[in-house]
Design a protein around this motif. Structure first.
Motif, short mmCIF file in Angstrom:
data_model
loop_
_atom_site.label_atom_id
_atom_site.label_comp_id
_atom_site.label_asym_id
_atom_site.label_seq_id
_atom_site.Cartn_x
_atom_site.Cartn_y
_atom_site.Cartn_z
N ASP A 78 0.54 -1.26 0.11
CA ASP A 78 -0.05 -0.16 -0.08
C ASP A 78 0.86 1.14 0.22
N TYR A 79 2.34 1.17 -0.10
CA TYR A 79 3.10 2.28 0.19
C TYR A 79 4.05 2.27 -0.97
N GLU A 80 4.56 3.41 -1.02
CA GLU A 80 5.90 3.63 -2.43
C GLU A 80 7.01 4.56 -1.52
N ILE A 81 7.98 4.23 -1.97
CA ILE A 81 9.10 5.29 -1.79
C ILE A 81 9.08 6.22 -2.94
N LYS A 82 9.14 7.73 -2.28
CA LYS A 82 9.12 8.77 -3.37
C LYS A 82 10.37 9.66 -3.06
N PHE A 83 10.97 10.38 -4.16
CA PHE A 83 11.75 11.34 -4.00
C PHE A 83 11.77 12.28 -5.15
N GLU A 84 12.57 13.34 -5.19
CA GLU A 84 12.77 14.14 -6.36
C GLU A 84 14.20 14.01 -6.91
N ILE A 85 14.19 13.90 -8.19
CA ILE A 85 15.83 13.78 -8.55
C ILE A 85 15.75 14.96 -9.83
N LEU A 86 17.14 15.29 -9.91
CA LEU A 86 17.45 16.28 -11.15
C LEU A 86 18.63 15.68 -11.67
N THR A 87 18.79 15.32 -12.89
CA THR A 87 19.89 15.12 -13.49
C THR A 87 20.38 15.99 -14.59
N LEU A 88 21.78 16.24 -14.51
CA LEU A 88 22.36 16.96 -15.61
C LEU A 88 23.17 16.22 -16.68
N ASP A 89 23.26 14.98 -16.48
CA ASP A 89 23.67 14.11 -17.48
C ASP A 89 22.78 12.87 -17.40
N PRO A 90 22.07 12.12 -18.51
CA PRO A 90 21.40 10.90 -18.17
C PRO A 90 22.10 9.96 -17.32
N LEU A 91 21.26 9.64 -16.56
CA LEU A 91 21.67 8.44 -15.34
C LEU A 91 21.39 7.26 -15.85
N THR A 92 22.02 6.62 -17.02
CA THR A 92 21.52 5.65 -17.74
C THR A 92 22.60 4.47 -17.41
N GLY A 93 22.16 3.31 -17.31
CA GLY A 93 23.19 2.01 -17.15
C GLY A 93 23.53 1.87 -15.56
N ALA A 94 22.94 3.00 -14.67
CA ALA A 94 23.37 2.85 -13.30
C ALA A 94 22.58 1.89 -12.54
N GLU A 95 23.37 1.33 -11.42
CA GLU A 95 22.67 0.51 -10.33
C GLU A 95 22.76 1.18 -9.08
N VAL A 96 21.76 1.62 -8.38
CA VAL A 96 21.94 2.44 -7.00
C VAL A 96 21.39 1.14 -5.90
N LYS A 97 22.28 0.72 -4.94
CA LYS A 97 22.03 -0.26 -4.16
C LYS A 97 21.53 0.57 -2.87
N MET A 98 20.23 0.25 -2.37
CA MET A 98 19.53 0.73 -1.32
C MET A 98 19.28 -0.15 -0.14
N TYR A 99 20.23 -0.06 0.77
CA TYR A 99 20.10 -0.88 2.03
C TYR A 99 19.35 -0.11 3.16
N MET A 100 18.59 -0.66 3.86
CA MET A 100 18.02 -0.18 5.13
C MET A 100 17.65 -1.28 5.93
N GLY A 101 18.00 -1.12 7.37
CA GLY A 101 17.63 -2.14 8.33
C GLY A 101 18.71 -1.78 9.51
N PRO A 102 18.81 -2.82 10.40
CA PRO A 102 19.22 -2.53 11.82
C PRO A 102 20.72 -2.64 11.80
N ASN A 103 21.45 -3.44 10.84
CA ASN A 103 22.90 -3.63 10.93
C ASN A 103 23.54 -3.22 9.59
N MET A 104 23.69 -1.90 9.48
CA MET A 104 23.99 -1.67 7.95
C MET A 104 25.34 -2.20 7.73
N ALA A 105 26.53 -1.97 8.75
CA ALA A 105 27.88 -2.29 8.40
C ALA A 105 28.05 -4.04 7.88
#
Length: 385
Positions: free
Chosen positions: A286-313
């Motif tokens: 029932d939920y989504e993550i939203k954010f605003e992004i602005l690119t000055l060059d196309p952000l193509t081919g990128a892979e952004v790893k997003m971790y969230m949790g109790p033990n980041m290290a």
């Protein structure tokens, strides 16, 4: 014993049969309704719902017009809008067509069929003109006095756009599916409302959505592994939309490990990650993550790893992979990620009102020109389709 027709009996039978023929109606000689076109009813085209009769239908709806002597139909009008006719879908007893999507200039609530001989037939039928459909904004964060873009459908002039706070925006331009409106002084966080002569719709999303912010980048940076290196209060190439933002401008090689925002659960990142509501973890679909992004060059081919949790290290190698393929051409835009996908990839961490650690980092098989900014990361109820 032989049977013979007697002349008197034969004459009686002949006269009786003649009487039957001469007693036939004009309908039998010229076809049903004396050969004149008629409409009995209008129904939907789905076979399983063929008994669903209609006195009105929405714009763009497929309908079947049922009657008699309809084979000569050459034009079909709903109000003052002409429907498309395909000879394949015209028979003696039916016409299948689609209600025009264009808004009528003159609403008569009539359907008119014009035939090849010039005759016409008028039938009562209402086109249910749609109220505005408000799907989203190109960017949910726009500064006062600047122009924002609302996307949706059925944006029929005259119309108004009212922001939370009760202020109307100046309409800059309107198309059926796009409104450009100038953000007025006094616009507050909350839904926007679009009103036309055919209805009023309040958006599911919020303008300047300030609910459940998990990364505003506006707080202190104690405990961040990279400190304030990529958190900027201003940039000559990027306009602020809500205080500080993440700013990255780096050339990244294949499989380069670059962390742009990272901190453990006992750092300041938890002051905002604790804003994830318990309901989002209980019902992530029932939920989504939203954010605003602005690119000055196309952000193509990128892979952004997003971790969230109790033990980041120790656990940040298990994460959600966002493949943006984004090119905003120097404008802020709002993007969304299904929270269900994000939460599942992060092993469905348990709810903790004290917050969670994060690691947002690049690592992928392609070299990337990372020249962008991000702001206002939040977990909010999903916008309805």
């Amino acid at each position: 014993m032989k049977f013979r027709f007697k002349p008197l009996l034969f004459l009686f039978i002949a006269v009786a049969m003649a009487g039957m023929f001469t007693g036939c109606s004009d309908d039998d000689e010229n076809g049903p309704n004396g050969g004149k076109p008629m409409v009995s009813y209008v129904r939907v085209t789905r076979p399983e719902s063929s008994d669903s009769l209609l006195t009105k239908a929405g714009q763009g709806s497929m309908v079947a017009i049922i009657g008699q002597n309809l084979q000569g139909a050459r034009q079909l009008w709903f109000n003052d809008q002409q429907a498309a006719l395909n000879p394949t879908y015209i028979t003696n007893t039916s016409i299948i067509t689609r209600v025009p999507a264009n808004i009528p200039g003159n609403i008569t609530n009539k359907m008119k069929i014009i035939f090849s001989n010039g005759d016409s037939l008028i039938h009562d039928f209402v086109v249910d003109i749609s109220e505005p459909l408000v799907s989203g904004m190109m960017s949910e964060y726009v500064n006062t006095g600047e122009v924002t873009t609302i996307v949706g459908d059925y944006f029929y002039e005259p119309l108004t756009v009212t922001f939370t706070g009760g202020v109307e925006g100046e309409i800059v331009s309107v198309e059926d599916d796009v409104i450009e409106v100038r953000v007025p002084e006094g616009a507050e966080p909350g839904p926007i409302t679009v009103a036309t002569n055919f209805g009023v719709t309040e958006s599911d999303f919020w303008f300047r959505d300030n609910r459940n912010i998990i990364a505003s980048f506006d707080g202190t940076t104690n405990g961040l592994w990279h400190g304030p290196d990529y958190i900027k209060s201003s940039d000559p190439a990027i306009p602020n939309i809500n205080g500080k933002f993440i700013r990255v401008n780096r050339d990244l090689g294949a499989w380069a490990w670059f962390e742009m925002y990272v901190g453990p659960a006992n750092s300041d990142v938890a002051l905002e990650t604790r804003n994830i509501p318990a309901a989002a973890l209980a019902n992530p679909g029932d939920y989504e993550i939203k954010f605003e992004i602005l690119t000055l060059d196309p952000l193509t081919g990128a892979e952004v790893k997003m971790y969230m949790g109790p033990n980041m290290a120790d656990e940040r190698g298990t994460n959600y992979t966002w493949k943006p393929n984004v090119d905003t051409k120097g404008q802020w835009e709002t993007v969304s990620i299904p929270f269900d996908d994000f939460y599942t990839a992060n092993q469905k961490f348990a709810y903790n009102p004290e917050g969670y650690g994060v690691s947002f980092h690049f690592s992928g098989p392609l070299a990337v020109k990372a020249n962008f900014a991000i702001d206002n990361m939040r977990v909010v109820p999903k916008t309805l389709d």
